[in-house]
Design a protein around this motif. Sequence first.
Motif, PDB file in Angstrom:
ATOM      1  N   TYR A  97       5.545 -12.853   4.812  1.00  0.00           N
ATOM      2  CA  TYR A  97       5.245 -14.143   5.464  1.00  0.00           C
ATOM      3  C   TYR A  97       3.851 -14.104   6.077  1.00  0.00           C
ATOM      4  O   TYR A  97       3.057 -15.046   5.955  1.00  0.00           O
ATOM      5  N   ASP A  98       3.553 -12.986   6.750  1.00  0.00           N
ATOM      6  CA  ASP A  98       2.270 -12.886   7.453  1.00  0.00           C
ATOM      7  C   ASP A  98       1.114 -12.924   6.460  1.00  0.00           C
ATOM      8  O   ASP A  98       0.118 -13.638   6.648  1.00  0.00           O
ATOM      9  N   LEU A  99       1.245 -12.177   5.364  1.00  0.00           N
ATOM     10  CA  LEU A  99       0.170 -12.154   4.360  1.00  0.00           C
ATOM     11  C   LEU A  99       0.023 -13.516   3.680  1.00  0.00           C
ATOM     12  O   LEU A  99      -1.097 -13.996   3.447  1.00  0.00           O
ATOM     13  N   GLU A 252       3.896  -4.005  12.659  1.00  0.00           N
ATOM     14  CA  GLU A 252       3.774  -3.865  11.200  1.00  0.00           C
ATOM     15  C   GLU A 252       2.894  -4.966  10.613  1.00  0.00           C
ATOM     16  O   GLU A 252       2.015  -4.709   9.789  1.00  0.00           O
ATOM     17  N   ARG A 253       3.140  -6.197  11.072  1.00  0.00           N
ATOM     18  CA  ARG A 253       2.380  -7.332  10.508  1.00  0.00           C
ATOM     19  C   ARG A 253       0.876  -7.164  10.759  1.00  0.00           C
ATOM     20  O   ARG A 253       0.053  -7.311   9.855  1.00  0.00           O
ATOM     21  N   THR A 254       0.531  -6.846  12.006  1.00  0.00           N
ATOM     22  CA  THR A 254      -0.901  -6.787  12.341  1.00  0.00           C
ATOM     23  C   THR A 254      -1.562  -5.562  11.723  1.00  0.00           C
ATOM     24  O   THR A 254      -2.705  -5.636  11.257  1.00  0.00           O
ATOM     25  N   ALA A 257      -2.073  -6.311   7.987  1.00  0.00           N
ATOM     26  CA  ALA A 257      -3.142  -7.299   7.773  1.00  0.00           C
ATOM     27  C   ALA A 257      -4.514  -6.666   7.997  1.00  0.00           C
ATOM     28  O   ALA A 257      -5.458  -6.889   7.224  1.00  0.00           O
ATOM     29  N   ARG A 258      -4.620  -5.835   9.044  1.00  0.00           N
ATOM     30  CA  ARG A 258      -5.910  -5.163   9.320  1.00  0.00           C
ATOM     31  C   ARG A 258      -6.245  -4.193   8.197  1.00  0.00           C
ATOM     32  O   ARG A 258      -7.369  -4.132   7.714  1.00  0.00           O
ATOM     33  N   GLY A 259      -5.239  -3.453   7.735  1.00  0.00           N
ATOM     34  CA  GLY A 259      -5.479  -2.478   6.664  1.00  0.00           C
ATOM     35  C   GLY A 259      -5.896  -3.143   5.365  1.00  0.00           C
ATOM     36  O   GLY A 259      -6.823  -2.682   4.686  1.00  0.00           O
ATOM     37  N   VAL A 260      -5.237  -4.255   5.018  1.00  0.00           N
ATOM     38  CA  VAL A 260      -5.577  -4.971   3.790  1.00  0.00           C
ATOM     39  C   VAL A 260      -7.004  -5.505   3.876  1.00  0.00           C
ATOM     40  O   VAL A 260      -7.803  -5.368   2.938  1.00  0.00           O
ATOM     41  N   ARG A 261      -7.356  -6.083   5.043  1.00  0.00           N
ATOM     42  CA  ARG A 261      -8.721  -6.618   5.192  1.00  0.00           C
ATOM     43  C   ARG A 261      -9.760  -5.496   5.075  1.00  0.00           C
ATOM     44  O   ARG A 261     -10.778  -5.643   4.386  1.00  0.00           O
ATOM     45  N   LEU A 262      -9.508  -4.387   5.698  1.00  0.00           N
ATOM     46  CA  LEU A 262     -10.457  -3.264   5.631  1.00  0.00           C
ATOM     47  C   LEU A 262     -10.661  -2.829   4.181  1.00  0.00           C
ATOM     48  O   LEU A 262     -11.786  -2.584   3.743  1.00  0.00           O
TER      49      LEU A 262
END
Length: 279
Positions: A97-99, A252-254, A257-262
């Motif tokens: 959902y978050d992604l 987990e969500r944050t 999201a941070r890892g994917v952006r990096l």
Amino acid sequence: MLTLSCPDRVGVIAEVAGLLAGHGGWILEASHHSDAESGRFFMRQEVKADSLPFDADGLRQAFEPVAARFEMDWQVTDTGVPKKMVVLVSKQEHCLYDLLARWHSAELEVDLAAVISNHDVLRGVVEWHGAPYHQLPVDPDNKAQHFDEIGALLGKIQPDCVVLARYMQVLPEWLCREYAGRIINIHHSFLPSFAGARPYHQAYERGVKLIGATCHYVTADLDAGPIIEQDVVRIDHSDSPEDYVRYGKDVERTVLARGVRLHLEDRVLRNGNRTVVFD
Ligand SMILES: Nc1nc2c(c(=O)[nH]1)N[C@@H](CN(C=O)c1ccc(C(=O)N[C@@H](CCC(=O)O)C(=O)O)cc1)CN2
């Protein structure tokens, strides 16, 4: 975007900066790290595309001699071309959902090429967001077929990033090797603590005062890949395992999201089983 690592020595920065400046390259962001332990040097250079007299392929051609001379592992990416992302899920929805929300709102600028699941329960929300959904069921007696189908679909898409968003199957070694450095998992513990199944319940039994989440690259060794991002949240004696799960989902969500952006911004460079993160 130019990223590289090489055996550390005097002159690397000067050579790279000199080559870019020699072609009129306008450096927008520059990061580097000299790692004493490994003896390797790491660099990330963001160059204004229209300051150069050639495209990404032209820069690759111009850079090749410097890369050879310094024995570099390197890549040039054109940030004007959206990266392709595939998300694998099972039934847990919170990270997906978050992604989906970050993608749909264009906060995460990526081409979400597919969501793949071994269940059908999340099809509706994925298709509501306008992303393709592929259900590839798992036959417990023939899991190889499931992974072959995933491999075939990924082969067609050629993703830059495959995100395991609480996907609950252990990927085979061949798939991990084929997409090494491109598969990202969110593990619901502060690794290396509580690897494997039911980490929140492991944490409850251990009586910890912090729980967390870890975003890491996926390797054949379960939950042991290079760590990209982590975070924690406090819990106390009054919290139940169900409270741990509830608090943990936010982390987990944050963290994911941070890892994917990096990863999508080429800010993560591999350093053995560690990472250099130019955040
Ligand atoms: N090769 C890898 N595959 C996966 C990794 C990894 O690091 N390397 N991370 C896991 C995610 N995960 C914990 O974060 C995890 C998921 C599933 C299991 C597991 O034992 N699954 C069972 C099947 C469970 C089911 O069918 O519901 C199994 O595979 O037998 C452990 C850890 C994702 N994959």
